[in-house]
Design an enzyme around this catalytic site. Structure first.
Site, mmCIF file in Angstrom:
data_model
loop_
_atom_site.group_PDB
_atom_site.id
_atom_site.type_symbol
_atom_site.label_atom_id
_atom_site.label_comp_id
_atom_site.label_asym_id
_atom_site.label_seq_id
_atom_site.Cartn_x
_atom_site.Cartn_y
_atom_site.Cartn_z
ATOM 1 N N GLU A 1 0.155 -0.980 -5.591
ATOM 2 C CA GLU A 1 -0.444 -1.474 -6.819
ATOM 3 C C GLU A 1 0.453 -2.538 -7.452
ATOM 4 O O GLU A 1 1.614 -2.679 -7.062
ATOM 5 C CB GLU A 1 -0.616 -0.299 -7.793
ATOM 6 C CG GLU A 1 -1.465 0.845 -7.238
ATOM 7 C CD GLU A 1 -2.965 0.551 -7.284
ATOM 8 O OE1 GLU A 1 -3.351 -0.608 -7.552
ATOM 9 O OE2 GLU A 1 -3.741 1.481 -7.036
ATOM 10 N N ASP B 1 -3.164 3.982 4.744
ATOM 11 C CA ASP B 1 -2.999 4.909 3.624
ATOM 12 C C ASP B 1 -3.908 6.131 3.739
ATOM 13 O O ASP B 1 -4.824 6.176 4.560
ATOM 14 C CB ASP B 1 -3.236 4.188 2.287
ATOM 15 C CG ASP B 1 -4.426 3.212 2.330
ATOM 16 O OD1 ASP B 1 -5.260 3.343 3.230
ATOM 17 O OD2 ASP B 1 -4.514 2.354 1.450
ATOM 18 N N HIS C 1 -4.038 -5.364 -5.002
ATOM 19 C CA HIS C 1 -3.290 -4.394 -4.189
ATOM 20 C C HIS C 1 -3.585 -4.561 -2.705
ATOM 21 O O HIS C 1 -4.650 -5.043 -2.312
ATOM 22 C CB HIS C 1 -3.517 -2.954 -4.666
ATOM 23 C CG HIS C 1 -4.882 -2.392 -4.432
ATOM 24 N ND1 HIS C 1 -5.650 -1.862 -5.436
ATOM 25 C CD2 HIS C 1 -5.620 -2.255 -3.307
ATOM 26 C CE1 HIS C 1 -6.791 -1.420 -4.936
ATOM 27 N NE2 HIS C 1 -6.800 -1.655 -3.643
ATOM 28 N N ASP D 1 -7.268 -5.742 -8.086
ATOM 29 C CA ASP D 1 -6.057 -6.041 -8.860
ATOM 30 C C ASP D 1 -4.961 -6.636 -7.969
ATOM 31 O O ASP D 1 -3.806 -6.719 -8.358
ATOM 32 C CB ASP D 1 -5.546 -4.771 -9.563
ATOM 33 C CG ASP D 1 -5.232 -3.648 -8.589
ATOM 34 O OD1 ASP D 1 -5.398 -3.845 -7.358
ATOM 35 O OD2 ASP D 1 -4.808 -2.568 -9.040
HETATM 36 C C1 F6R Z 1 -7.807 0.710 2.253
HETATM 37 C C2 F6R Z 1 -6.853 -0.058 1.485
HETATM 38 C C3 F6R Z 1 -7.222 -0.797 0.244
HETATM 39 C C4 F6R Z 1 -8.478 -1.649 0.395
HETATM 40 C C5 F6R Z 1 -8.797 -2.404 -0.892
HETATM 41 C C6 F6R Z 1 -10.100 -3.170 -0.782
HETATM 42 O O1 F6R Z 1 -7.185 1.343 3.341
HETATM 43 O O2 F6R Z 1 -5.727 -0.045 1.861
HETATM 44 O O3 F6R Z 1 -6.145 -1.620 -0.129
HETATM 45 O O4 F6R Z 1 -8.311 -2.553 1.452
HETATM 46 O O5 F6R Z 1 -8.896 -1.498 -1.953
HETATM 47 O O6 F6R Z 1 -11.147 -2.257 -0.677
HETATM 48 P P1 F6R Z 1 -12.653 -2.699 -0.364
HETATM 49 O O7 F6R Z 1 -12.663 -3.228 1.024
HETATM 50 O O8 F6R Z 1 -13.471 -1.447 -0.502
HETATM 51 O O9 F6R Z 1 -12.991 -3.752 -1.389
#
Ligand code: F6R
Length: 242
Positions: free
Chosen positions: A143, A67, A138, A136
């Site tokens: 989401e 992303d 995701h 959440d």
């Molecule tokens: C990042 C991504 C997000 C993260 C998720 C967890 O490229 O796609 O889905 O993997 O938000 O983030 P952290 O590792 O910061 O807890």
């Protein structure tokens, strides 16, 4: 689905890096799907260290990231491209032309989504996709209530994600409100999935995602349906999973 319990963040990171390293050793021209966020940082440190020692060769590897924020260019230090370059690409012997992140500056969402899907296909698909887990549920920026079959698309970020990501910006107002993300469909087409999860604040959602019902309210739960998924979590994150 294999669930591997690591004792702490370091061990989780090392094990995840070992799996990615094995992939690159077995198939030197692998296509690695990568993620940003805090969870993969230790994994990227291990890969950089092993590459520096000459134990890993990324010269034929390609990468595609999950992303990118919409509206941020490569030079913006909050863009995911910048993050990847700083934390991994600049530290390994990968050809920058082989590293791909959605183009946050492309104003036409349909055009960019189509381009990114075609790019992944032209590389022969993703051999292994690294994933982190959002609070959440995701994955990527998919989401809760995302359609399970979606390809790369442009999303509106939820308040929870804006709140979680504001720590990287001067204020919540500066967090972009939209992002490009691989869809659940794109992620599920990867040949292997590698999910890493760390910290006690992820324990609840990890149990729900990995053991609960598969449902759009918990996007990560879809990975239960993937034929080749490995989850590596530290003891805190997997504390609600026996
Ligand atoms: C990042 C991504 C997000 C993260 C998720 C967890 O490229 O796609 O889905 O993997 O938000 O983030 P952290 O590792 O910061 O807890």
């Amino acid at each position: 689905m294999k669930i591997i319990k690591a004792k702490d963040y370091q061990e989780m990171s090392r094990k995840a890096a070992q799996i990615l390293a094995a992939q690159v050793i077995m198939k030197p021209d692998s296509v690695l799907g990568l993620a940003t966020g805090s969870t993969p940082l230790g994994t990227y440190d291990c890969l950089a260290e092993w590459c520096g020692k000459g134990d890993l060769d990324f010269s034929r590897v390609s990468t595609v990231n999950l992303d990118e924020y919409r509206g941020l260019d490569h030079a913006n230090d909050q863009s995911y491209y910048y993050f990847m370059n700083k934390n991994l690409f600049s530290r390994i012997n990968i050809d920058p032309a082989h590293t791909h992140v959605p183009d946050g500056m492309e104003p036409d969402p349909e055009k960019e989504s189509k381009r990114y899907e075609e790019l992944i296909s032209s590389l022969g698909g993703i051999d292994i996709q690294l994933l982190g887990l959002g609070h959440d549920g995701h994955i990527g920026f998919n989401e809760p209530n995302s359609f399970f079959d979606k390809n790369t698309h442009c999303v509106d970020l939820t308040e929870m994600t804006i709140e979680a990501n504001k720590r990287f910006f001067a204020s919540a107002d500066e967090v972009p409100r939209q992002a490009y993300t691989m869809g659940i469909g794109t992620i599920m087409r990867a040949r292997k999935l590698l999910m890493i999860v760390s910290g006690k604040d992820k324990a609840e959602i990890a149990a729900e995602a990995f053991l609960g019902e598969v449902r759009p309210e918990v996007p990560a739960s879809i990975i239960q349906f993937h034929p080749d998924v490995t989850i590596i979590g530290d003891a805190e994150a997997l504390s609600k999973i026996n």
